[in-house]
Enzyme design. Sequence first.
Site, PDB file in Angstrom:
ATOM      1  N   THR A  13       1.275  -1.175  -0.537  1.00  0.00           N
ATOM      2  CA  THR A  13      -0.059   0.134   0.128  1.00  0.00           C
ATOM      3  C   THR A  13       0.713   0.998   0.442  1.00  0.00           C
ATOM      4  O   THR A  13       0.775   2.528  -0.969  1.00  0.00           O
ATOM      5  CB  THR A  13      -0.494  -0.367   1.054  1.00  0.00           C
TER       6      THR A  13
ATOM      7  N   HIS B 132      -6.836  -3.031  -6.876  1.00  0.00           N
ATOM      8  CA  HIS B 132      -7.379  -3.840  -5.422  1.00  0.00           C
ATOM      9  C   HIS B 132      -7.662  -5.020  -5.432  1.00  0.00           C
ATOM     10  O   HIS B 132      -7.692  -5.238  -6.396  1.00  0.00           O
ATOM     11  CB  HIS B 132      -9.073  -3.077  -4.706  1.00  0.00           C
TER      12      HIS B 132
HETATM   13  P1  IDP Z   1      -4.851  -1.654   0.259  1.00  0.00           P
HETATM   14  O1  IDP Z   1      -5.633  -1.313  -1.071  1.00  0.00           O
HETATM   15  O2  IDP Z   1      -3.432  -1.859  -0.211  1.00  0.00           O
HETATM   16  O3  IDP Z   1      -5.340  -2.692   0.375  1.00  0.00           O
HETATM   17  P2  IDP Z   1      -5.553  -0.306   2.028  1.00  0.00           P
HETATM   18  O4  IDP Z   1      -5.178   0.279   3.437  1.00  0.00           O
HETATM   19  O5  IDP Z   1      -6.928  -1.357   2.144  1.00  0.00           O
HETATM   20  O6  IDP Z   1      -5.000  -0.565   1.101  1.00  0.00           O
HETATM   21  O7  IDP Z   1      -6.458   1.246   2.154  1.00  0.00           O
HETATM   22  C1  IDP Z   1      -7.645   1.096   0.709  1.00  0.00           C
HETATM   23  C2  IDP Z   1      -7.366   2.034  -0.149  1.00  0.00           C
HETATM   24  O8  IDP Z   1      -7.421   3.256   0.631  1.00  0.00           O
HETATM   25  C3  IDP Z   1      -6.196   2.039  -0.762  1.00  0.00           C
HETATM   26  O9  IDP Z   1      -5.809   1.083  -1.992  1.00  0.00           O
HETATM   27  C4  IDP Z   1      -5.680   3.146  -1.164  1.00  0.00           C
HETATM   28  O10 IDP Z   1      -6.330   3.923  -2.443  1.00  0.00           O
HETATM   29  C5  IDP Z   1      -6.825   3.882  -0.124  1.00  0.00           C
HETATM   30  N1  IDP Z   1      -5.574   4.405   1.099  1.00  0.00           N
HETATM   31  C6  IDP Z   1      -4.963   3.290   2.332  1.00  0.00           C
HETATM   32  N2  IDP Z   1      -4.454   4.702   3.155  1.00  0.00           N
HETATM   33  C7  IDP Z   1      -4.260   5.622   2.403  1.00  0.00           C
HETATM   34  C8  IDP Z   1      -3.746   6.890   3.456  1.00  0.00           C
HETATM   35  O11 IDP Z   1      -3.133   7.100   3.692  1.00  0.00           O
HETATM   36  N3  IDP Z   1      -4.073   8.710   2.232  1.00  0.00           N
HETATM   37  C9  IDP Z   1      -4.950   8.189   1.488  1.00  0.00           C
HETATM   38  N4  IDP Z   1      -5.740   6.678   0.319  1.00  0.00           N
HETATM   39  C10 IDP Z   1      -5.224   5.908   1.666  1.00  0.00           C
HETATM   40 MG    MG Z   2      -7.346  -3.710   1.659  1.00  0.00          MG
END
Ligand code: IDP
Ligand code: MG
Length: 148
Positions: free
Chosen positions: A91, A115
């Site tokens: 991420t 995703h």
């Molecule tokens: P992942 O997509 O790698 O599983 P997650 O932590 O599940 O990551 O977060 C879901 C989505 O939320 C990310 O793909 C991104 O689009 C958004 N996101 C996650 N963390 C952040 C952040 O700190 N700032 C802005 N967007 C974020």
């Molecule tokens: Mg996720």
Amino acid sequence: MERTFVLVKPDGVQRRLIGEIIRRFENKGLKLVGLKLMNISKDRAERHYAIHKGRPFYGDLIQFITSSPSVAMVLEGRDAVKLTRVMMGATKPEDSTPGSIRGDFEIYTGQKLVHGSDSPETARQEIENFFTADELVEYPLCLADWIG
Ligand code: IDP
Ligand code: MG
């Protein structure tokens, strides 16, 4: 065989990376059992990202994911969940290694392009949120014995 849910997010579609991303999963040996281009409704987006509700980026995330079409797919294969996560890349941009999708196509935070479900249980819920049973296609892959 395990199934996982993968989304080419709006930034991936707008950057014309749909083919590139699907190609990587096909080349690896994963089997496509569901595939569609769609506008994600607010309700569906909120179900999909329910786990992030309350986090500071949640509002922007829902706005982004509903802003422009995405490509939803279901991939099948041995350890499909873990494998697609590795192929997507981490991420955090500083941790997404070159060779991964995020590592090859993003340099800064961005919206992450893709995703992928983070566990088999999440995959089941996410597949159900995006696909009806009759949209998932059962068929044998003739190369399965060689690449499976
Ligand atoms: P992942 O997509 O790698 O599983 P997650 O932590 O599940 O990551 O977060 C879901 C989505 O939320 C990310 O793909 C991104 O689009 C958004 N996101 C996650 N963390 C952040 C952040 O700190 N700032 C802005 N967007 C974020
Ligand atoms: Mg996720």
